[in-house]
Each structure stands twice: as structure tokens, then as C-alpha cells.
Design a protein around this motif. Structure first.
Motif, PDB file in Angstrom:
ATOM      1  N   ILE A 143      -8.894   5.794  24.514  1.00 18.45           N
ATOM      2  CA  ILE A 143      -8.188   6.833  23.764  1.00 18.45           C
ATOM      3  C   ILE A 143      -7.057   6.169  22.998  1.00 18.45           C
ATOM      4  O   ILE A 143      -6.232   5.454  23.579  1.00 18.45           O
ATOM      5  CB  ILE A 143      -7.619   7.919  24.689  1.00 18.45           C
ATOM      6  N   VAL A 144      -7.024   6.381  21.688  1.00 15.98           N
ATOM      7  CA  VAL A 144      -5.971   5.831  20.844  1.00 15.98           C
ATOM      8  C   VAL A 144      -4.994   6.946  20.500  1.00 15.98           C
ATOM      9  O   VAL A 144      -5.392   8.017  20.026  1.00 15.98           O
ATOM     10  CB  VAL A 144      -6.541   5.213  19.553  1.00 15.98           C
ATOM     11  N   ASP A 145      -3.707   6.704  20.753  1.00 11.82           N
ATOM     12  CA  ASP A 145      -2.632   7.637  20.418  1.00 11.82           C
ATOM     13  C   ASP A 145      -1.911   7.085  19.188  1.00 11.82           C
ATOM     14  O   ASP A 145      -1.323   5.994  19.233  1.00 11.82           O
ATOM     15  CB  ASP A 145      -1.667   7.762  21.601  1.00 11.82           C
ATOM     16  N   GLU A 164      -5.274  17.103  18.970  1.00 16.88           N
ATOM     17  CA  GLU A 164      -3.904  17.114  18.446  1.00 16.88           C
ATOM     18  C   GLU A 164      -2.876  16.981  19.560  1.00 16.88           C
ATOM     19  O   GLU A 164      -1.757  16.525  19.317  1.00 16.88           O
ATOM     20  CB  GLU A 164      -3.653  18.395  17.653  1.00 16.88           C
ATOM     21  N   ASP A 165      -3.234  17.387  20.796  1.00 14.45           N
ATOM     22  CA  ASP A 165      -2.261  17.382  21.898  1.00 14.45           C
ATOM     23  C   ASP A 165      -2.629  16.439  23.037  1.00 14.45           C
ATOM     24  O   ASP A 165      -1.882  16.318  24.007  1.00 14.45           O
ATOM     25  CB  ASP A 165      -2.084  18.795  22.454  1.00 14.45           C
ATOM     26  N   GLY A 166      -3.779  15.779  22.956  1.00 15.87           N
ATOM     27  CA  GLY A 166      -4.199  14.883  24.019  1.00 15.87           C
ATOM     28  C   GLY A 166      -4.793  15.590  25.218  1.00 15.87           C
ATOM     29  O   GLY A 166      -5.132  14.938  26.212  1.00 15.87           O
ATOM     30  N   VAL A 167      -4.950  16.907  25.123  1.00 16.12           N
ATOM     31  CA  VAL A 167      -5.505  17.697  26.227  1.00 16.12           C
ATOM     32  C   VAL A 167      -6.832  18.331  25.818  1.00 16.12           C
ATOM     33  O   VAL A 167      -7.859  18.157  26.477  1.00 16.12           O
ATOM     34  CB  VAL A 167      -4.512  18.791  26.678  1.00 16.12           C
ATOM     35  N   VAL A 168      -6.809  19.062  24.705  1.00 18.44           N
ATOM     36  CA  VAL A 168      -8.013  19.735  24.211  1.00 18.44           C
ATOM     37  C   VAL A 168      -8.633  18.892  23.108  1.00 18.44           C
ATOM     38  O   VAL A 168      -7.983  18.602  22.099  1.00 18.44           O
ATOM     39  CB  VAL A 168      -7.678  21.144  23.682  1.00 18.44           C
ATOM     40  N   TYR A 169      -9.893  18.502  23.323  1.00 11.77           N
ATOM     41  CA  TYR A 169     -10.603  17.669  22.350  1.00 11.77           C
ATOM     42  C   TYR A 169     -11.718  18.458  21.683  1.00 11.77           C
ATOM     43  O   TYR A 169     -12.257  19.415  22.246  1.00 11.77           O
ATOM     44  CB  TYR A 169     -11.199  16.430  23.034  1.00 11.77           C
ATOM     45  N   THR A 170     -12.060  18.046  20.479  1.00  8.75           N
ATOM     46  CA  THR A 170     -13.169  18.667  19.760  1.00  8.75           C
ATOM     47  C   THR A 170     -14.489  18.334  20.458  1.00  8.75           C
ATOM     48  O   THR A 170     -14.565  17.399  21.264  1.00  8.75           O
ATOM     49  CB  THR A 170     -13.236  18.155  18.313  1.00  8.75           C
ATOM     50  N   THR A 171     -15.520  19.104  20.143  1.00 15.82           N
ATOM     51  CA  THR A 171     -16.850  18.773  20.627  1.00 15.82           C
ATOM     52  C   THR A 171     -17.232  17.392  20.098  1.00 15.82           C
ATOM     53  O   THR A 171     -17.115  17.134  18.905  1.00 15.82           O
ATOM     54  CB  THR A 171     -17.883  19.808  20.144  1.00 15.82           C
TER      55      THR A 171
END
Length: 372
Positions: free
Chosen positions: A267-269, A301-308
Motif C-alpha cells: 500500500i502506497v500512501d 481516499e482514507d486508507g480504510v474504504v477501497y474501491t472494487t
């Protein structure tokens, strides 16, 4: 003796029945229909598809169920393109099954399906308004990019006006994005947009003031952070961001165990919201080590909810995102491009490695990102 006579007569009857009954055999070597689309209208659904030039079938069977009753339609195929209008009694979602077959040798292609519904008289205006409200116009790609949402797949048109120009965009699009290039990068444009359906329905007008931007370019690493699911000692994931494919990351766990993914990922932030259009991956430079090769890409966008996730899979596998049939080539050096179907606004990008050879680790030299 009577017992044998009865068995003999029964055998004859069974063989006779089998002879009269035509047996349909599924044969995946027969190419089925292509580009199957269901288009909603006020009366029902228009099913359309293309028949490949090398087709080995001459008929197509369409089936669906209304109130528990199975409806079957058989259509002869003699042209490249085919379509069937199906009238529906209500606005419920129906699933339509399409199967091509040969009437000469009884072989059938693999069954395909598509879901759709008709548009209720009161629906189009509301749905078109929702589509209009979803439209976003941003600078980029040598001009501007128009993005929208059309979850009901309404065969609508987005009408875009600017200066003395008028442009119509087919809004029933898989990509849900359109690039308008060749604009002056040194001025602000005023765009107005509305949405049309069957030349009968129109929504309100939405106005945008947008400055065109140059094309997407490689993003510069300004203190990005990266985390990995696992790491072998001395082979850190941070080496994926150093623009040196000879330094690399290797997971400490195999990509798969007994054929199942073990959850290896990075995961890249980016520390702020960015816009992404593509990413590239290098293998470990000059090394033919067997790494993973199926890659899933998702955004948050928040590191919690990711797109499909966009799932890049081997063409022989069932793929829920059939636009993306690509696997990482672990035999060549250099950047391997994964072009996204639409521009994503996100702070976090997650890359999952989900398939590999037996006892293969995730081993990569670099990851680069393209966008704004």
C-alpha cells in the motif's frame, strides 16, 4: 424366458427413445456471441450482440423468467449483428440467458447472461438528473476529462457546450470517462452540460469552469510511504520507490499456498489526494526469478474504504472485470503498464499479488505512478 423377453423389449424402447431425442452437447470450442448488451427503454429491453465471422452456430436461444414462467425465444442468425426487442410487464430487473447453438450438429456454445430492466415512465427524468449531478469535468490528458455515473446503463447522451462548440457523448459507456483534447492550456473554459434520452427527456443544465491541463506524467516521489504485507530481511518495500529496479522487495511469504492467495500486497500512501491514470511495475532487474503475475489494483481516499479492485487475470480464467485481461510478464525487464479504465482520485493505492507459481514470492524492483 418371459423375464428375458421383458428386458429385451424394455431395452428396445429405451434405445428408440434415445434415438428420437436430440442430445445437445456444450462445446466450448464453438465461439459464442460477442459484445452482449442490454439496453433499457420505456417498453422493455433491447438485447443486441455480435456474431463472430468464424461462428459455428446458426441459431441463438434467449430465455428469461416472468412470474415463475420460463420464456424462450429462438432466433436464426445470418448476419454479423443481431438484436431482439423484449417487452416487459414491469420495471423489475430481469436476467436474460443467451446461448448460441448449431441446428445441424446439436452442439451449443457456453451460455452467457446479462441483467436489465425497462424504464418506468416516471424514471428517466429522475435518473437523468442523477446522471447530470454525477458529471465532473477536470483538467487533464491534454485538455479536460468528463466523468459521470450511469449505474442503470440508460442509453443517454451527455451534451456538452463550450464557446461555439457542441459535443455529444455516448453516456452508456463502460469507461464512464471522455477526454476532450486540443484545448488552450492557458485559459479557463466554461462548459455547460445536460443529459438527453431518446430526444424526449432532458434535465437541467450544469455549468463548469475548467482550466485544461497537459497530459498525465510520472508522479514525483515527495516523501511517499509504503507498507507491505510481509518482507524478507534486507529487502524492504521502500526499494520499490527508489527508481532502481536492481534494488527490490521480496515478500517473506509465498504468494499462494495450495492455490489460494496468502494476502501479499503493498500500500502506497501519497500523503495527499492525487489523481491516477496508470501505474507501472518492474520485475527484479535482470533476474528471471519466478514472481507472482496476477495483480489487483484498488484505491482509497482514507486508507480504510477501497474501491472494487481492478483484477488483472490470465485470459483463460473467469474474470469479473473482463476489460482487464493482462498478467505481469516475469520474463522481461522494463516498465509494464497497467492503464486504468478511468482516472481515480485517491491518497492510497493498494496492489495485491494474487497468483504465482508454486513456492513463488512477490518479487519486484520498482513501482511508478502516472497522473496529476
Amino acid at each position: 424366458m418371459k423375464k428375458y423377453i421383458v428386458v429385451f423389449l424394455f431395452t428396445i424402447l429405451v434405445l428408440g427413445a434415445c434415438k428420437d431425442e436430440e442430445v445437445m452437447v456444450v462445446d466450448t470450442s464453438i465461439p459464442g456471441v460477442e459484445k452482449l448488451i442490454a439496453t433499457s427503454d420505456a417498453e422493455g429491453v433491447l438485447l443486441s450482440w455480435e456474431n463472430p465471422d468464424d461462428r459455428l452456430y446458426d441459431k441463438v436461444e434467449i430465455s428469461y423468467t416472468i412470474e415463475g414462467e420460463k420464456i424462450t425465444i429462438t432466433e436464426a442468425v445470418n448476419e454479423r449483428s443481431s438484436s431482439v426487442e423484449i417487452m416487459l410487464p414491469d420495471t423489475e430487473v430481469y436476467k436474460f440467458y443467451i446461448q448460441a447453438f448449431s441446428s445441424t450438429n446439436s452442439k451449443v456454445a457456453r451460455e452467457q447472461s446479462v441483467k436489465s430492466r425497462k424504464i418506468a415512465p416516471s424514471d428517466p427524468e429522475d435518473e437523468l438528473l442523477d446522471m447530470l449531478n454525477s458529471i465532473v469535468i477536470n483538467g487533464g490528458d491534454g485538455g479536460v476529462r468528463v466523468l459521470w455515473e450511469n449505474p442503470q446503463a440508460i442509453p443517454a447522451v451527455i451534451r456538452l457546450r463550450y464557446d461555439d462548440q457542441e459535443l455529444e457523448i455516448n453516456a452508456n459507456s463502460l469507461r464512464q470517462e471522455y477526454s476532450l483534447r486540443g484545448l488552450d492550456l492557458n485559459r479557463v473554459y466554461t462548459f455547460t452540460a445536460d443529459v438527453l434520452y431518446a430526444d424526449a427527456f432532458s434535465t437541467s443544465v450544469k455549468t463548469f469552469a475548467v482550466t485544461p491541463l497537459a497530459g498525465f506524467s510520472k508522479l514525483k516521489n515527495d516523501n511517499w510511504n509504503i507498507t507491505a504485507s510481509s518482507t524478507q530481511s534486507g529487502l524492504s518495500a521502500i526499494d520499490l520507490l527508489d527508481n532502481d529496479p536492481s534494488t527490490y522487495w521480496r515478500s517473506s511469504q509465498y504468494v499462494t499456498v495450495s492455490g489460494a492467495p496468502t494476502g501479499q500486497h503493498v500500500i502506497v500512501d501519497f500523503n495527499r489526494i492525487r489523481r491516477f491514470s496508470a501505474l507501472t511495475i518492474h520485475r527484479k532487474w535482470g533476474d528471471g526469478e519466478n514472481s507472482s503475475w496476477d495483480i489487483n489494483i484498488s484505491f482509497s481516499e482514507d486508507g480504510v474504504v477501497y474501491t472494487t479492485p481492478y483484477m488483472y487475470k490470465n485470459a483463460a480464467q473467469a474474470d469479473p472485470n473482463p476489460v482487464f485481461v493482462k498478467e505481469f510478464n516475469r520474463t522481461i525487464d522494463g516498465e509494464q503498464l497497467y492503464l486504468l479504465p478511468k482516472t481515480h482520485t485517491a491518497r492510497y493505492v493498494r496492489v495485491d499479488f494474487v497468483r504465482g507459481a508454486t513456492n513463488a514470492y512477490a518479487v519486484y524492483g520498482d513501482i511508478n505512478f502516472y497522473g496529476e
